[in-house]
Design a protein around this motif. Sequence first.
Motif, PDB file in Angstrom:
ATOM      1  N   TYR A   1       0.839  -1.209   0.000  1.00  0.00           N
ATOM      2  CA  TYR A   1       0.000   0.000   0.000  1.00  0.00           C
ATOM      3  C   TYR A   1       0.872   1.256   0.000  1.00  0.00           C
ATOM      4  O   TYR A   1       0.648   2.182  -0.793  1.00  0.00           O
ATOM      5  CB  TYR A   1      -0.920  -0.013   1.221  1.00  0.00           C
ATOM      6  CG  TYR A   1      -1.652   1.291   1.443  1.00  0.00           C
ATOM      7  CD1 TYR A   1      -2.661   1.692   0.576  1.00  0.00           C
ATOM      8  CD2 TYR A   1      -1.308   2.130   2.508  1.00  0.00           C
ATOM      9  CE1 TYR A   1      -3.322   2.898   0.767  1.00  0.00           C
ATOM     10  CE2 TYR A   1      -1.971   3.334   2.708  1.00  0.00           C
ATOM     11  CZ  TYR A   1      -2.977   3.714   1.826  1.00  0.00           C
ATOM     12  OH  TYR A   1      -3.621   4.908   2.007  1.00  0.00           O
ATOM     13  N   ARG A   2       1.886   1.291   0.871  1.00  0.00           N
ATOM     14  CA  ARG A   2       2.726   2.488   0.964  1.00  0.00           C
ATOM     15  C   ARG A   2       3.532   2.693  -0.315  1.00  0.00           C
ATOM     16  O   ARG A   2       3.675   3.824  -0.795  1.00  0.00           O
ATOM     17  CB  ARG A   2       3.668   2.379   2.173  1.00  0.00           C
ATOM     18  CG  ARG A   2       2.935   2.293   3.505  1.00  0.00           C
ATOM     19  CD  ARG A   2       3.857   2.569   4.674  1.00  0.00           C
ATOM     20  NE  ARG A   2       4.990   1.660   4.740  1.00  0.00           N
ATOM     21  CZ  ARG A   2       4.970   0.467   5.321  1.00  0.00           C
ATOM     22  NH1 ARG A   2       3.849   0.010   5.865  1.00  0.00           N
ATOM     23  NH2 ARG A   2       6.060  -0.304   5.362  1.00  0.00           N
ATOM     24  N   ALA A   3       4.076   1.616  -0.876  1.00  0.00           N
ATOM     25  CA  ALA A   3       4.895   1.742  -2.084  1.00  0.00           C
ATOM     26  C   ALA A   3       4.068   2.248  -3.262  1.00  0.00           C
ATOM     27  O   ALA A   3       4.532   3.113  -4.033  1.00  0.00           O
ATOM     28  CB  ALA A   3       5.531   0.399  -2.435  1.00  0.00           C
ATOM     29  N   ILE A   4       2.851   1.757  -3.408  1.00  0.00           N
ATOM     30  CA  ILE A   4       2.014   2.200  -4.529  1.00  0.00           C
ATOM     31  C   ILE A   4       1.501   3.620  -4.276  1.00  0.00           C
ATOM     32  O   ILE A   4       1.367   4.409  -5.218  1.00  0.00           O
ATOM     33  CB  ILE A   4       0.848   1.213  -4.773  1.00  0.00           C
ATOM     34  CG1 ILE A   4       1.403  -0.192  -5.038  1.00  0.00           C
ATOM     35  CG2 ILE A   4       0.008   1.668  -5.951  1.00  0.00           C
ATOM     36  CD1 ILE A   4       2.468  -0.252  -6.127  1.00  0.00           C
ATOM     37  N   CYS A   5       1.229   3.964  -3.032  1.00  0.00           N
ATOM     38  CA  CYS A   5       0.889   5.367  -2.713  1.00  0.00           C
ATOM     39  C   CYS A   5       2.032   6.285  -3.126  1.00  0.00           C
ATOM     40  O   CYS A   5       1.806   7.369  -3.692  1.00  0.00           O
ATOM     41  CB  CYS A   5       0.602   5.519  -1.224  1.00  0.00           C
ATOM     42  SG  CYS A   5      -1.055   5.044  -0.721  1.00  0.00           S
ATOM     43  N   PHE A   6       3.268   5.841  -2.840  1.00  0.00           N
ATOM     44  CA  PHE A   6       4.416   6.671  -3.213  1.00  0.00           C
ATOM     45  C   PHE A   6       4.495   6.800  -4.730  1.00  0.00           C
ATOM     46  O   PHE A   6       4.750   7.899  -5.257  1.00  0.00           O
ATOM     47  CB  PHE A   6       5.719   6.070  -2.672  1.00  0.00           C
ATOM     48  CG  PHE A   6       6.898   6.986  -2.837  1.00  0.00           C
ATOM     49  CD1 PHE A   6       7.304   7.807  -1.802  1.00  0.00           C
ATOM     50  CD2 PHE A   6       7.584   7.064  -4.050  1.00  0.00           C
ATOM     51  CE1 PHE A   6       8.374   8.683  -1.963  1.00  0.00           C
ATOM     52  CE2 PHE A   6       8.653   7.927  -4.221  1.00  0.00           C
ATOM     53  CZ  PHE A   6       9.046   8.735  -3.174  1.00  0.00           C
TER      54      PHE A   6
ATOM     55  N   ILE B   1       5.915   3.773  10.335  1.00  0.00           N
ATOM     56  CA  ILE B   1       6.879   3.212   9.379  1.00  0.00           C
ATOM     57  C   ILE B   1       8.290   3.258   9.956  1.00  0.00           C
ATOM     58  O   ILE B   1       8.557   3.936  10.954  1.00  0.00           O
ATOM     59  CB  ILE B   1       6.843   3.971   8.034  1.00  0.00           C
ATOM     60  CG1 ILE B   1       7.053   5.473   8.257  1.00  0.00           C
ATOM     61  CG2 ILE B   1       5.531   3.720   7.306  1.00  0.00           C
ATOM     62  CD1 ILE B   1       7.041   6.277   6.972  1.00  0.00           C
ATOM     63  N   ARG B   2       9.212   2.540   9.300  1.00  0.00           N
ATOM     64  CA  ARG B   2      10.596   2.485   9.742  1.00  0.00           C
ATOM     65  C   ARG B   2      11.262   3.860   9.591  1.00  0.00           C
ATOM     66  O   ARG B   2      10.850   4.687   8.783  1.00  0.00           O
ATOM     67  CB  ARG B   2      11.396   1.468   8.915  1.00  0.00           C
ATOM     68  CG  ARG B   2      10.857   0.057   8.965  1.00  0.00           C
ATOM     69  CD  ARG B   2      11.782  -0.876   8.158  1.00  0.00           C
ATOM     70  NE  ARG B   2      12.031  -0.344   6.824  1.00  0.00           N
ATOM     71  CZ  ARG B   2      11.231  -0.573   5.787  1.00  0.00           C
ATOM     72  NH1 ARG B   2      10.115  -1.281   5.934  1.00  0.00           N
ATOM     73  NH2 ARG B   2      11.538  -0.084   4.599  1.00  0.00           N
ATOM     74  N   ASP B   3      12.341   4.067  10.350  1.00  0.00           N
ATOM     75  CA  ASP B   3      13.034   5.355  10.322  1.00  0.00           C
ATOM     76  C   ASP B   3      13.587   5.680   8.932  1.00  0.00           C
ATOM     77  O   ASP B   3      13.481   6.816   8.462  1.00  0.00           O
ATOM     78  CB  ASP B   3      14.179   5.365  11.347  1.00  0.00           C
ATOM     79  CG  ASP B   3      13.677   5.451  12.775  1.00  0.00           C
ATOM     80  OD1 ASP B   3      12.482   5.753  12.969  1.00  0.00           O
ATOM     81  OD2 ASP B   3      14.484   5.203  13.697  1.00  0.00           O
ATOM     82  N   ASP B   4      14.211   4.682   8.272  1.00  0.00           N
ATOM     83  CA  ASP B   4      14.800   4.975   6.970  1.00  0.00           C
ATOM     84  C   ASP B   4      13.724   5.285   5.939  1.00  0.00           C
ATOM     85  O   ASP B   4      13.899   6.145   5.065  1.00  0.00           O
ATOM     86  CB  ASP B   4      15.672   3.804   6.491  1.00  0.00           C
ATOM     87  CG  ASP B   4      14.886   2.514   6.294  1.00  0.00           C
ATOM     88  OD1 ASP B   4      13.902   2.312   7.035  1.00  0.00           O
ATOM     89  OD2 ASP B   4      15.237   1.732   5.393  1.00  0.00           O
ATOM     90  N   GLU B   5      12.594   4.605   6.033  1.00  0.00           N
ATOM     91  CA  GLU B   5      11.475   4.872   5.126  1.00  0.00           C
ATOM     92  C   GLU B   5      10.926   6.276   5.381  1.00  0.00           C
ATOM     93  O   GLU B   5      10.623   7.030   4.438  1.00  0.00           O
ATOM     94  CB  GLU B   5      10.389   3.822   5.336  1.00  0.00           C
ATOM     95  CG  GLU B   5       9.274   3.863   4.317  1.00  0.00           C
ATOM     96  CD  GLU B   5       8.252   2.749   4.544  1.00  0.00           C
ATOM     97  OE1 GLU B   5       7.191   2.811   3.903  1.00  0.00           O
ATOM     98  OE2 GLU B   5       8.518   1.833   5.349  1.00  0.00           O
ATOM     99  N   TYR B   6      10.801   6.634   6.643  1.00  0.00           N
ATOM    100  CA  TYR B   6      10.324   7.976   7.010  1.00  0.00           C
ATOM    101  C   TYR B   6      11.265   9.053   6.453  1.00  0.00           C
ATOM    102  O   TYR B   6      10.815  10.080   5.926  1.00  0.00           O
ATOM    103  CB  TYR B   6      10.237   8.090   8.534  1.00  0.00           C
ATOM    104  CG  TYR B   6       9.702   9.410   9.034  1.00  0.00           C
ATOM    105  CD1 TYR B   6       8.334   9.656   9.078  1.00  0.00           C
ATOM    106  CD2 TYR B   6      10.570  10.406   9.471  1.00  0.00           C
ATOM    107  CE1 TYR B   6       7.839  10.869   9.540  1.00  0.00           C
ATOM    108  CE2 TYR B   6      10.085  11.622   9.939  1.00  0.00           C
ATOM    109  CZ  TYR B   6       8.722  11.853   9.970  1.00  0.00           C
ATOM    110  OH  TYR B   6       8.232  13.049  10.423  1.00  0.00           O
TER     111      TYR B   6
END
Length: 490
Positions: free
Chosen positions: A101-106, A133-138
């Motif tokens: 979901y997050r990857a496709i939103c991006f 979400i994870r720190d690196d993703e944030y």
Amino acid sequence: MIRITSALKWQIKLDLRNAKVSMLARNVVRGLSSLSEITILMPTATSLPIPSSYYPVIERAKELPEIKEALSLNPEKAIPLLKRGTEIFQTMVGHGSGEEYRAICFLLARVKGLCGLHDSAVEILTELRSLNIRDDEYTDISFALSKALFNSGNFVHAIEVAESFSSLTPEEDGYYSSTAILRCGSFRNLVCSSRLVLSLKDDNRNSVVEDSILLSFQDAVKSLNADILNATHEVYFTPKERAGLGIASAATVGNLAIAENCFENVRYEDINVKSWKVALSLLDSLPLSLDIKKDREESNDASLPVDCYYTDLINLLRARIHLNMAYTYMTMIQKSPDKGNEEIWLQRSFDSAGKALRVYEILVLRYPRLRTSLARVLGVLASCYKIGGSAVTAEGLFQSAIDKLDGDALKGSNPFSLVDKHGILLRSAILYEDWENREGDSLRFRSSASEVLSQLPEAWRSAPELVSGLWLWSANNLHVNQGRSIINEE
């Protein structure tokens, strides 16, 4: 009138002829390529870099027919399918599909940015940042958000978001990785670039602000180099990591040169190319600074080897620097009262533009969106021919530049290309002002320039063409993932 030597004319004709041949070949290459411009693009302008952790997730998400089809389409047609994909994955979040979901939103935010819907991209990215979400993703989403705000002209908010990530923090093992250094340096670079464009509004300009911005760019260069040096005492960087760090350093120095010339030309009527020469020297020293023609001949398929990607990136940055120098020399001929240097500056502008042209006409075969940069080269060459008294050649080059900026590569999405197009149209109008019985054409081009200016966010409308030479590089542009390049149109 400035004299253009026969030898110089011959060299430029060769460069232009080669570029035309490459334009024909590009259509064949584009037909064979299996790369999606939504996900895999060379850094050229201002689009949102995909977090490296999302690439395997996107591969998994392609099992959904809507996503697989979207990634084969151009950005405008992909939006409804990606939106449908986010709706499907949102209903499955509780069943282990949160990453999808997050990857496709991006991807949806990225595609909307490519279509010029920057405010909508900001809204999506803001929502993503609010999730658990994870720190690196944030961090990666925050960088993309800063760039979307930059594109929309909301420079103040872009600075606010980016500044909170501009201090280097070590990894869990206490060491500084190349990714951590690049992330920190990219945020500093974005802050400086945002401050620069913001300051170029007429009501924001004064020497104190300008000096402060120059100092911030200088500090960004020093801090990045210091971070790299300190880390090398503790960590071994591979040749590719060293190449990525070196490209980042050269790009930041190149952006410093743009700030110097945006300000110092106004105050001192002089050309400062020292920083650009430093950046070129840095690129020449990198371990993967290879011969571009040889490298392209040895890699002609759609799956780009990592070494070839870094070589392309080095040469792309080198071309960008030469183009910025060419533009600066050209504009100084028009602005400076010192007529004694005109012929020297014209020769240098031709030389630098020719070097940029030779790189772009090769790279555009693999990265079609680079034709916007090719348009900028042609616009500079057109102005040089106009200054040299070759009005007919200038007219043809201006029209070629405008045609490239009118194509699918623009679509109102890229503020840099819109700034370029506005300037090229204005210079075309000036060409016709001095041309007998062409006053109507001059008025037509001025009207088109005003229309382009109206498409830009208000905060961008005072920006000079030189700012389009900035590069808001990211960590995801400059490292690799599982043997494949992370290639984002920047």
